[in-house]
Motif scaffolding. Structure first.
Motif, PDB file in Angstrom:
ATOM      1  N   MET A   1       0.849  -1.178   0.000  1.00  0.00           N
ATOM      2  CA  MET A   1       0.000   0.000   0.000  1.00  0.00           C
ATOM      3  C   MET A   1       0.886   1.228   0.000  1.00  0.00           C
ATOM      4  O   MET A   1       1.837   1.320   0.749  1.00  0.00           O
ATOM      5  N   GLY A   2       0.574   2.176  -0.838  1.00  0.00           N
ATOM      6  CA  GLY A   2       1.388   3.374  -0.979  1.00  0.00           C
ATOM      7  C   GLY A   2       1.028   4.455   0.011  1.00  0.00           C
ATOM      8  O   GLY A   2       0.169   4.285   0.880  1.00  0.00           O
ATOM      9  N   LEU A   3       1.674   5.571  -0.154  1.00  0.00           N
ATOM     10  CA  LEU A   3       1.429   6.705   0.735  1.00  0.00           C
ATOM     11  C   LEU A   3       0.042   7.280   0.554  1.00  0.00           C
ATOM     12  O   LEU A   3      -0.527   7.844   1.485  1.00  0.00           O
ATOM     13  N   GLU A   4      -0.523   7.153  -0.669  1.00  0.00           N
ATOM     14  CA  GLU A   4      -1.865   7.698  -0.908  1.00  0.00           C
ATOM     15  C   GLU A   4      -2.917   6.925  -0.125  1.00  0.00           C
ATOM     16  O   GLU A   4      -3.834   7.510   0.433  1.00  0.00           O
ATOM     17  N   GLY A   5      -2.794   5.610  -0.088  1.00  0.00           N
ATOM     18  CA  GLY A   5      -3.789   4.781   0.586  1.00  0.00           C
ATOM     19  C   GLY A   5      -3.582   4.675   2.083  1.00  0.00           C
ATOM     20  O   GLY A   5      -4.507   4.352   2.816  1.00  0.00           O
ATOM     21  N   ASP A   6      -2.379   4.908   2.542  1.00  0.00           N
ATOM     22  CA  ASP A   6      -2.052   4.799   3.964  1.00  0.00           C
ATOM     23  C   ASP A   6      -1.067   5.909   4.323  1.00  0.00           C
ATOM     24  O   ASP A   6       0.112   5.659   4.537  1.00  0.00           O
ATOM     25  N   PRO A   7      -1.540   7.152   4.379  1.00  0.00           N
ATOM     26  CA  PRO A   7      -0.627   8.288   4.575  1.00  0.00           C
ATOM     27  C   PRO A   7      -0.089   8.394   6.001  1.00  0.00           C
ATOM     28  O   PRO A   7      -0.679   7.883   6.949  1.00  0.00           O
ATOM     29  N   PHE A   8       1.032   9.069   6.113  1.00  0.00           N
ATOM     30  CA  PHE A   8       1.583   9.405   7.421  1.00  0.00           C
ATOM     31  C   PHE A   8       0.819  10.601   7.960  1.00  0.00           C
ATOM     32  O   PHE A   8       0.250  11.387   7.212  1.00  0.00           O
ATOM     33  N   ASP A   9       0.806  10.721   9.267  1.00  0.00           N
ATOM     34  CA  ASP A   9       0.246  11.881   9.931  1.00  0.00           C
ATOM     35  C   ASP A   9       1.266  12.308  10.974  1.00  0.00           C
ATOM     36  O   ASP A   9       2.159  11.531  11.325  1.00  0.00           O
ATOM     37  N   TYR A  10       1.160  13.508  11.464  1.00  0.00           N
ATOM     38  CA  TYR A  10       2.109  13.963  12.467  1.00  0.00           C
ATOM     39  C   TYR A  10       1.458  14.971  13.386  1.00  0.00           C
ATOM     40  O   TYR A  10       0.425  15.555  13.068  1.00  0.00           O
ATOM     41  N   ARG A  11       2.078  15.128  14.536  1.00  0.00           N
ATOM     42  CA  ARG A  11       1.681  16.194  15.448  1.00  0.00           C
ATOM     43  C   ARG A  11       2.941  16.690  16.140  1.00  0.00           C
ATOM     44  O   ARG A  11       3.918  15.958  16.277  1.00  0.00           O
ATOM     45  N   ILE A  12       2.899  17.932  16.524  1.00  0.00           N
ATOM     46  CA  ILE A  12       4.034  18.555  17.194  1.00  0.00           C
ATOM     47  C   ILE A  12       3.618  18.824  18.630  1.00  0.00           C
ATOM     48  O   ILE A  12       2.605  19.472  18.876  1.00  0.00           O
ATOM     49  N   THR A  13       4.392  18.313  19.560  1.00  0.00           N
ATOM     50  CA  THR A  13       4.055  18.484  20.970  1.00  0.00           C
ATOM     51  C   THR A  13       4.513  19.857  21.455  1.00  0.00           C
ATOM     52  O   THR A  13       5.281  20.547  20.784  1.00  0.00           O
ATOM     53  N   LYS A  14       4.052  20.232  22.627  1.00  0.00           N
ATOM     54  CA  LYS A  14       4.432  21.520  23.207  1.00  0.00           C
ATOM     55  C   LYS A  14       5.934  21.605  23.446  1.00  0.00           C
ATOM     56  O   LYS A  14       6.517  22.676  23.391  1.00  0.00           O
ATOM     57  N   SER A  15       6.555  20.462  23.700  1.00  0.00           N
ATOM     58  CA  SER A  15       7.998  20.453  23.969  1.00  0.00           C
ATOM     59  C   SER A  15       8.834  20.449  22.688  1.00  0.00           C
ATOM     60  O   SER A  15      10.061  20.417  22.753  1.00  0.00           O
ATOM     61  N   GLY A  16       8.170  20.464  21.517  1.00  0.00           N
ATOM     62  CA  GLY A  16       8.888  20.506  20.247  1.00  0.00           C
ATOM     63  C   GLY A  16       9.188  19.148  19.659  1.00  0.00           C
ATOM     64  O   GLY A  16       9.937  19.042  18.691  1.00  0.00           O
ATOM     65  N   MET A  17       8.611  18.117  20.228  1.00  0.00           N
ATOM     66  CA  MET A  17       8.798  16.759  19.725  1.00  0.00           C
ATOM     67  C   MET A  17       7.863  16.545  18.538  1.00  0.00           C
ATOM     68  O   MET A  17       6.726  17.010  18.541  1.00  0.00           O
ATOM     69  N   LEU A  18       8.347  15.865  17.512  1.00  0.00           N
ATOM     70  CA  LEU A  18       7.548  15.540  16.333  1.00  0.00           C
ATOM     71  C   LEU A  18       7.158  14.074  16.429  1.00  0.00           C
ATOM     72  O   LEU A  18       8.026  13.195  16.451  1.00  0.00           O
ATOM     73  N   VAL A  19       5.856  13.806  16.516  1.00  0.00           N
ATOM     74  CA  VAL A  19       5.353  12.436  16.614  1.00  0.00           C
ATOM     75  C   VAL A  19       4.751  12.069  15.263  1.00  0.00           C
ATOM     76  O   VAL A  19       3.795  12.689  14.813  1.00  0.00           O
ATOM     77  N   ILE A  20       5.327  11.047  14.613  1.00  0.00           N
ATOM     78  CA  ILE A  20       4.884  10.604  13.291  1.00  0.00           C
ATOM     79  C   ILE A  20       4.073   9.330  13.464  1.00  0.00           C
ATOM     80  O   ILE A  20       4.518   8.380  14.105  1.00  0.00           O
ATOM     81  N   THR A  21       2.854   9.329  12.887  1.00  0.00           N
ATOM     82  CA  THR A  21       1.977   8.171  12.990  1.00  0.00           C
ATOM     83  C   THR A  21       1.555   7.705  11.600  1.00  0.00           C
ATOM     84  O   THR A  21       1.606   8.454  10.630  1.00  0.00           O
ATOM     85  N   VAL A  27       4.788   5.706  14.679  1.00  0.00           N
ATOM     86  CA  VAL A  27       5.875   5.090  13.933  1.00  0.00           C
ATOM     87  C   VAL A  27       7.208   5.549  14.498  1.00  0.00           C
ATOM     88  O   VAL A  27       8.133   4.761  14.647  1.00  0.00           O
ATOM     89  N   MET A  28       7.292   6.846  14.818  1.00  0.00           N
ATOM     90  CA  MET A  28       8.549   7.404  15.289  1.00  0.00           C
ATOM     91  C   MET A  28       8.298   8.697  16.029  1.00  0.00           C
ATOM     92  O   MET A  28       7.351   9.418  15.728  1.00  0.00           O
ATOM     93  N   GLU A  29       9.167   8.972  16.985  1.00  0.00           N
ATOM     94  CA  GLU A  29       9.159  10.251  17.679  1.00  0.00           C
ATOM     95  C   GLU A  29      10.524  10.890  17.455  1.00  0.00           C
ATOM     96  O   GLU A  29      11.546  10.270  17.701  1.00  0.00           O
ATOM     97  N   LEU A  30      10.504  12.108  16.956  1.00  0.00           N
ATOM     98  CA  LEU A  30      11.746  12.834  16.695  1.00  0.00           C
ATOM     99  C   LEU A  30      11.835  14.032  17.624  1.00  0.00           C
ATOM    100  O   LEU A  30      10.851  14.726  17.849  1.00  0.00           O
ATOM    101  N   GLY A  31      13.017  14.264  18.115  1.00  0.00           N
ATOM    102  CA  GLY A  31      13.250  15.432  18.951  1.00  0.00           C
ATOM    103  C   GLY A  31      14.566  16.071  18.576  1.00  0.00           C
ATOM    104  O   GLY A  31      15.258  15.621  17.669  1.00  0.00           O
ATOM    105  N   GLY A  32      14.908  17.104  19.246  1.00  0.00           N
ATOM    106  CA  GLY A  32      16.203  17.748  19.062  1.00  0.00           C
ATOM    107  C   GLY A  32      16.399  18.377  17.698  1.00  0.00           C
ATOM    108  O   GLY A  32      15.481  18.940  17.111  1.00  0.00           O
ATOM    109  N   LYS A  33      17.631  18.243  17.186  1.00  0.00           N
ATOM    110  CA  LYS A  33      18.000  18.883  15.928  1.00  0.00           C
ATOM    111  C   LYS A  33      17.226  18.321  14.739  1.00  0.00           C
ATOM    112  O   LYS A  33      16.870  19.064  13.824  1.00  0.00           O
TER     113      LYS A  33
END
Length: 72
Positions: A1-21, A27-33
Motif C-alpha cells: 500500500m502506498g502513501l496515498e492509501g495509507d498516509p503518514f500523519d504527524y503532530r508537534i508536541t508543546k515540547s517541540g517533539m515531532l510524533v509521526i503516525t 511510527v517514530m518520535e523525533l526530537g532535538g536537531k
C-alpha cells in the motif's frame, strides 16, 4: 500500500517533539536537531509532507531494494 492509501500523519508536541503516525500507530518520535530541521518544512503541501515523513522514518523506497524470487 502506498502513501496515498495509507498516509503518514504527524503532530508537534508543546515540547517541540515531532510524533509521526501511520494507520493510527506511532511510527517514530523525533526530537532535538532532527525535529527542529524537519518541522519548518512540513505544511507546505501534503505530497511533500508525505515524502518528508517517509524519509524521516526510513520507510522510503530508493529503488535499490533486492527482490526475492521464490521458486516453488
Amino acid at each position: 500500500m502506498g502513501l496515498e492509501g495509507d498516509p503518514f500523519d504527524y503532530r508537534i508536541t508543546k515540547s517541540g517533539m515531532l510524533v509521526i503516525t501511520r494507520s493510527g500507530r506511532t511510527v517514530m518520535e523525533l526530537g532535538g536537531k532532527k525535529a527542529s530541521a524537519l518541522i519548518p518544512k512540513l505544511g507546505v503541501s501534503n505530497d511533500s509532507d508525505q515524502q518528508l515523513l517517509a524519509r524521516a522514518t526510513g520507510n522510503y523506497r530508493r529503488g535499490n531494494e533486492r527482490h526475492v524470487n521464490r521458486h516453488h
